[in-house]
Design a protein around this motif. Structure first.
Motif, PDB file in Angstrom:
ATOM      1  N   ALA B 161     -16.580   0.086  45.449  1.00 20.39           N
ATOM      2  CA  ALA B 161     -18.035  -0.053  45.553  1.00 20.39           C
ATOM      3  C   ALA B 161     -18.752   1.138  44.919  1.00 20.39           C
ATOM      4  CB  ALA B 161     -18.446  -0.201  47.010  1.00 20.39           C
ATOM      5  N   GLU B 164     -20.617   0.625  41.649  1.00 21.84           N
ATOM      6  CA  GLU B 164     -21.695  -0.347  41.494  1.00 21.84           C
ATOM      7  C   GLU B 164     -22.851   0.214  40.660  1.00 21.84           C
ATOM      8  OE1 GLU B 164     -21.967  -3.350  41.829  1.00 21.84           O
ATOM      9  OE2 GLU B 164     -24.127  -3.594  41.587  1.00 21.84           O
ATOM     10  N   ASN B 182     -15.103  -5.180  46.445  1.00 24.16           N
ATOM     11  CA  ASN B 182     -16.522  -4.867  46.613  1.00 24.16           C
ATOM     12  C   ASN B 182     -17.167  -4.365  45.327  1.00 24.16           C
ATOM     13  OD1 ASN B 182     -16.299  -5.497  49.362  1.00 24.16           O
ATOM     14  ND2 ASN B 182     -15.583  -3.407  49.796  1.00 24.16           N
TER      15      ASN B 182
END
Lengths: 362, 362
Positions: B161, B164, B182
DNA sequence: CTGTTAGCGCTTTCAT
DNA sequence: ATGAAAGCGCTAACAG
């Protein structure tokens, strides 16, 4: 060609419709935050932000906190291109120029290099010449434009004189597996001569007199040295001045296999065979099958599962080769004046069965 | 630490004693020539030199010649750091983040990547995480500061993540061998399920009912999928809901070997064994020796000389894996909007003897 | 402790 | 066809 990334939109549209558009995987033309951006948000000058990022002590605890939180919220990531430019275009990237990427040998070397470099905060960039001498200079030139800090290479071009200028500018060049030509450079090579001669002596001790040698044509330093070791050990034992069992054909895949068949078809076939490199070994193993009770075999270079197959080899540690080369790079970076060194990585004979056949001549 | 390179000496001494000092391996504090230096020598502005270097057409033939010769004599080499900075810090370097550099599998993948990238003028920088999940983010962060153009990675951390933000800034991320967690990212994986299930079906067809599976613990996607394929094929044939012949111990080296010994010591030992990865295969081969007439064996992943040893494997092309991943990077660079893809690299069963034992149950 | 100025080497305007 | 000025993002060198 490839498009450059989206640049900062000078004036982005007001976020009036923010509520309607979710913060989903959108491709907002938002750009990377700079020191100035962070400073603006934190209410300090760019220089102060720089100080915080660099971990300078001359910043009040309070300011530091404010800057750090601003940096985090803007997802600030310092631009090393700019930093390096400012610092005289000195990067921490070292290039490893390699001919054939698919040779597992070089990969283990690369692993050793990477590991050692990373201990010194240096990164490795890998570049392949596809074993094409003509492309070496082109590839190296590209790397130098990127201002790599140093050059590790398996030289393939006939001449590395084109690097002389760069060397004088302080870029260390370390050659791997073979020395450079017409260039003062450190190098890390194998104990080619000693390793091969030792293996031949071992075979002679076991009673062999007709010993074959299968390898690629000996243009390369390493192959030359191995051939020299083979011949030396034979001559030393007074066996022959010139061996009729040398097969220096291009040993990629099937050629070596064929060479072995040819050897065995001779009137006086060899009772033992040495392979000059791992490609040749594969061919020899294919040709001999598991019949090492008829012909002894020792290969230069170890390989996966050679232990299971019971293949005797002249082995060494490829990662160590890389490690030493990387060590030389770091050493030369710290002391650009030292005399060029040539390091030899030791080899050792591992006897696993294929090379221990004893011969009792009548 | 490492010293920065020598910078330009503002005023070098007059070359009055040139004749006495030979142009030997001296470490002249001379520095790299810049566009301005070349321009000065050629009597033109830096901009004109830039035009020449970039191959712009708006330069008179005569000026071009003059500039080129000046550049040559000064050994001018354009500084890509500066160029890239000016161009929005867009480099042509793509990072390949990899856990274990010594696994030959990844090297072949890297070779495929390098080859494909170089077709598009991109270079590959190799970074290792030493299979340490905690170091992944640190390594990636370092690479992003260098402004790598894209990220190829074998994810090892439990979560990606943290990438991102970078993705939104337009940096393509392509995961290799297992998908990201994720994070919206392309990935290239193997036909793990299909390949393993197919091999099991083949063994069942040959009469096997007690089929073992030796692998590392199935935390990794690829191993999970292979285990799933194994179980599915068994269930499909109605053999058992849960196999007592699964051995999911850490299959590094000796453990797999021990697992096989344990399996064979069972009251109802398996008549066939499947290895879930190449490390496990090595262990199984060591444990079984060449006695594939007693126990059939198929390994996931091909390896050097497996053909000579007669080992049946579930094989695929690692270089193709890398090639496809690099292809996705280029595609995403050209079209940052496209939906994320997951590509599966086909596997195929290669029968070489170890896995073809037929069982006739009474 | 913090800010201002200048410049790394290059290229993008915009003039000429 | 060529040049001048400005600035990419950052940090030394100096202030204050």
């Amino acid at each position: 060609m490839i498009e450059p990334a989206v640049r900062r939109g000078a004036d982005s549209p007001p976020d009036s419709d923010r509520a309607t558009t979710p913060p989903a995987p959108s491709l907002a033309p938002q750009s990377r935050a700079t020191l100035a951006d962070v400073g603006r948000l934190a209410g300090v000058s760019p220089k102060t932000v720089s100080r915080v990022v660099l971990g300078s002590s001359n910043v009040s605890k309070e300011t530091r906190e404010r800057v750090l939180s601003a940096a985090r919220s803007l997802r600030f990531r310092p631009n090393h291109l700019a930093r390096n430019l400012r610092h005289g275009s000195v990067t921490n990237t070292v290039a490893f120029v390699i001919g054939d990427l698919t040779n597992p040998f070089y990969f283990l070397v690369a692993a050793g290099i990477e590991r050692e470099l990373s201990r010194h905060g240096l990164m490795m960039i890998l570049a392949a010449t596809e074993d094409d001498p003509a492309s070496e200079e082109r590839v190296v030139e590209t790397l130098l434009k990127q201002r790599v800090r140093a050059l590790l290479m398996v030289p393939i071009a006939p001449d590395q004189a084109y690097l002389e200028g760069e060397r004088q500018l302080g870029t260390p060049v370390v050659c791997i597996d073979r020395p450079a030509h017409n260039l003062i450079a450190d190098s890390v090579v194998l104990e080619n001569f000693r390793g091969t001669a030792g293996a031949v002596r071992e075979l002679i001790r076991a009673g062999h007199r007709r010993i074959g040698f299968v390898c690629s044509p000996a243009e390369l330093y390493s192959h030359q040295e191995r051939l020299r070791g083979y011949r030396y050990a034979l001559a030393e034992a007074g066996i022959l001045d010139s061996s009729p069992w040398e097969r220096l054909e291009d040993a990629d895949g099937q050629t070596a296999e064929q060479s072995v068949h040819n050897l065995l078809a001779m009137a006086e076939p060899p009772t033992a065979i040495i392979a000059g490199n791992n490609r040749a070994s594969a061919g020899v193993v294919r040709a001999l099958g598991n019949r090492f009770d008829r012909v002894a075999f020792i290969g230069f270079d170890d390989f996966e599962l050679a232990d299971v197959a019971g293949i005797s080899v002249i082995a060494y540690d490829p990662a160590e080769l890389g490690r030493q080369a990387a060590r030389l790079v770091v050493e030369r970076l710290n002391d650009p004046i030292g005399l060029p060194q040539q390091i030899e990585i030791p080899t050792r004979l591992i006897q696993r069965g294929s090379g221990e056949l004893r011969i009792v001549e009548p």
